[in-house]
Design a protein around this motif. Structure first.
Motif, PDB file in Angstrom:
ATOM      1  N   GLN A 127       0.837  -1.212   0.000  1.00 34.28           N
ATOM      2  CA  GLN A 127       0.000   0.000   0.000  1.00 34.28           C
ATOM      3  C   GLN A 127       0.865   1.253   0.000  1.00 34.28           C
ATOM      4  O   GLN A 127       0.534   2.248  -0.648  1.00 34.28           O
ATOM      5  CB  GLN A 127      -0.928   0.002   1.223  1.00 34.28           C
ATOM      6  N   HIS A 172       2.126   1.769  -3.433  1.00 35.81           N
ATOM      7  CA  HIS A 172       1.036   2.189  -4.308  1.00 35.81           C
ATOM      8  C   HIS A 172       0.742   3.679  -4.140  1.00 35.81           C
ATOM      9  O   HIS A 172       0.642   4.425  -5.113  1.00 35.81           O
ATOM     10  CB  HIS A 172      -0.219   1.356  -4.010  1.00 35.81           C
ATOM     11  N   GLN A 173       0.647   4.080  -2.886  1.00 33.36           N
ATOM     12  CA  GLN A 173       0.317   5.466  -2.568  1.00 33.36           C
ATOM     13  C   GLN A 173       1.415   6.411  -3.062  1.00 33.36           C
ATOM     14  O   GLN A 173       1.141   7.433  -3.691  1.00 33.36           O
ATOM     15  CB  GLN A 173       0.173   5.557  -1.059  1.00 33.36           C
ATOM     16  N   GLN A 222       1.712   6.684  -6.981  1.00 36.78           N
ATOM     17  CA  GLN A 222       0.509   7.174  -7.675  1.00 36.78           C
ATOM     18  C   GLN A 222       0.799   8.362  -8.600  1.00 36.78           C
ATOM     19  O   GLN A 222       0.317   8.379  -9.741  1.00 36.78           O
ATOM     20  CB  GLN A 222      -0.529   7.539  -6.606  1.00 36.78           C
ATOM     21  N   GLN A 239       1.962   7.319 -11.900  1.00 36.70           N
ATOM     22  CA  GLN A 239       0.899   6.727 -12.724  1.00 36.70           C
ATOM     23  C   GLN A 239       0.069   7.840 -13.340  1.00 36.70           C
ATOM     24  O   GLN A 239      -0.297   7.786 -14.523  1.00 36.70           O
ATOM     25  CB  GLN A 239       0.021   5.799 -11.878  1.00 36.70           C
ATOM     26  N   GLN A 240      -0.210   8.872 -12.534  1.00 40.72           N
ATOM     27  CA  GLN A 240      -1.040   9.977 -13.037  1.00 40.72           C
ATOM     28  C   GLN A 240      -0.382  10.698 -14.207  1.00 40.72           C
ATOM     29  O   GLN A 240      -1.060  11.136 -15.125  1.00 40.72           O
ATOM     30  CB  GLN A 240      -1.361  10.953 -11.901  1.00 40.72           C
ATOM     31  N   GLN A 289       2.305   2.088 -14.818  1.00 43.71           N
ATOM     32  CA  GLN A 289       0.970   1.616 -14.469  1.00 43.71           C
ATOM     33  C   GLN A 289       1.093   0.780 -13.196  1.00 43.71           C
ATOM     34  O   GLN A 289       2.029  -0.015 -13.059  1.00 43.71           O
ATOM     35  CB  GLN A 289       0.433   0.775 -15.624  1.00 43.71           C
ATOM     36  N   LEU A 290       0.159   0.959 -12.270  1.00 44.49           N
ATOM     37  CA  LEU A 290       0.194   0.253 -10.989  1.00 44.49           C
ATOM     38  C   LEU A 290      -0.910  -0.804 -10.931  1.00 44.49           C
ATOM     39  O   LEU A 290      -1.927  -0.672 -11.621  1.00 44.49           O
ATOM     40  CB  LEU A 290      -0.018   1.257  -9.846  1.00 44.49           C
ATOM     41  N   ASN A 294      -4.234  -2.587  -9.593  1.00 39.80           N
ATOM     42  CA  ASN A 294      -5.381  -1.961  -8.925  1.00 39.80           C
ATOM     43  C   ASN A 294      -5.902  -2.764  -7.741  1.00 39.80           C
ATOM     44  O   ASN A 294      -6.873  -2.396  -7.111  1.00 39.80           O
ATOM     45  CB  ASN A 294      -6.490  -1.592  -9.919  1.00 39.80           C
TER      46      ASN A 294
END
Ligand SMILES: *Cc1c(COP(=O)(O)O)cnc(C)c1O
Length: 374
Positions: free
Chosen positions: A262, A265-266, A269, A272-273, A278-279, A281
């Motif tokens: 997590q 991922h955080q 981000q 990815q934006q 690409q992460l 989901n």
């Protein structure tokens, strides 16, 4: 500071349990600790019966025998998986039929399965990649309609669920791994989960070299003899002793790994934006964390960039359908475009139980620096 890709660990009574097994003078399979592992798995993975094996590979091989897989049979599976998923069936003379994966979960694309079925098809082997469940409702419905076995390769899926049901307990058979690269470990190790009561007795025999040794010890038969094909699939009691200590902390291990994933991922981000990576989901049971780069070259460059900073990131899988043995023993159904793309651009980041959040930050900073220079 070196950050390895993975790291085996002990968390509780592993060494104490091994000493106890030695003092009990029971080192071969099916002693007290093995029984405790079986009970733990039956309870926490909600299966009819659990049997410790020396690997997930062994559990898959047992599954192929239990489903009477023979020469000429076909078995449907993803190409994006570890070799054991296919090998277990090829050893029985069957042909793996490879189907493409979904771009969101990297699990077998359930909408492509029906087109791969022929009158030779005997089984479907969904692989729960990263501990994220395949679309089991659809897969079980197709299997029922065509009278096929479902063998779940749940090697990565300890304690994971699909709609409230534990993975590995949905198909007739499920296979777990306790290899040192997985969440809960015993060096080498695995388990066969049996959800069809009719298969339990034969599984005991196959696991004990094709003998009825277990029935003999229970006093159900008066001699112990060769009754079926089989091999030595059981795990040593030393493995059971180590593993039981890990199972007692399985939830804690899972939570720690989920927390690491997590955090990745955080923090990733923003990349990815801006469209750099690409992460995933879903995090699943925190078994692994991957990113997808834009091109294969970018992945190669990023691995080198991390390596310079003593951070070890790796990729997998070389698709089975284009590997030398896959070409010889299997074939594809439909195109493999997602599998091909993902296998060229997926990069796994370090995840291990003892990984600190400052180590996670170091990896994140190194990746951000790589993209800042682009
Ligand atoms: C690790 C793994 C296996 C093999 O597990 P072993 O216990 O090493 O035999 C099989 N399938 C998948 C998907 C795996 O990740």
């Amino acid at each position: 500071m070196r950050i390895p890709f993975g790291k085996p660990f002990i968390i509780g009574k592993e060494l104490f349990n091994i000493a106890r097994a030695v003092m009990n003078c029971h080192l071969s399979g099916d002693g007290q600790f093995t029984q405790q592992c079986h009970q733990w798995l039956q309870h926490h993975h909600q299966c009819q019966s659990a049997m410790l094996t020396h690997s997930c590979t062994a559990a898959l091989e047992m599954s192929a025998i239990l489903c009477d897989i023979k020469a000429g049979d076909e078995v449907i599976m993803p190409s994006f998986t570890f070799v054991s998923t296919a090998n277990a069936f090829v050893l029985r003379g069957a042909t793996p039929v490879f189907v493409d994966i979904r771009p969101d979960t990297l699990n077998i694309d359930e909408t492509l399965i029906e087109a791969a079925i022929t009158d030779k098809t005997k089984a479907i082997v969904p692989v729960h990649y990263a501990g994220v469940g395949c679309e089991m409702d659809t897969i079980m419905e197709i299997a029922k309609r065509y009278n096929l076995y479902v063998i779940e390769d749940a090697a990565q899926a300890i304690l994971s669920e699909y709609q409230g049901q534990k993975l590995g307990s949905i198909g007739q058979l499920g296979c777990l791994s306790f290899h040192e690269t997985k969440n809960v470990i015993s060096g080498e190790g695995g388990a066969l989960l049996i959800n069809d009561e009719k298969m339990i007795e034969r599984a005991e025999i196959i696991r004990e070299k094709g003998t009825n040794r277990n029935q003999f010890f229970r006093g159900e038969v008066d001699k112990y003899t060769w009754v079926d094909i089989g091999s030595s699939y059981l795990a040593s009691e030393l493995i059971g002793a180590f593993l039981y200590a890990q199972l007692e902390h399985a939830q804690e291990i899972t939570d720690a790994r989920i927390h690491i994933c997590q955090s990745y991922h955080q923090q990733l981000q923003p990349l990815q934006q801006t469209g750099y990576i690409q992460l995933p989901n879903q995090i699943g049971n925190g078994h692994l964390f991957y990113i997808l780069t834009r091109t294969p070259q970018e992945r190669t460059d990023l691995i080198a960039h991390l390596k310079q900073r003593d951070i070890h990131a790796v990729f997998h899988y070389i698709p089975l359908h284009s590997s030398p043995a896959g070409l010889q023993y299997g074939h594809t159904s439909g195109n493999m475009s997602v599998t091909n793309k993902v296998s060229e651009t997926l990069l796994r980041l370090p995840v291990y139980y003892e990984m600190s959040l400052s180590e996670v930050n170091t990896v994140v900073e190194a990746i951000k620096q790589f993209y800042a220079e682009r």
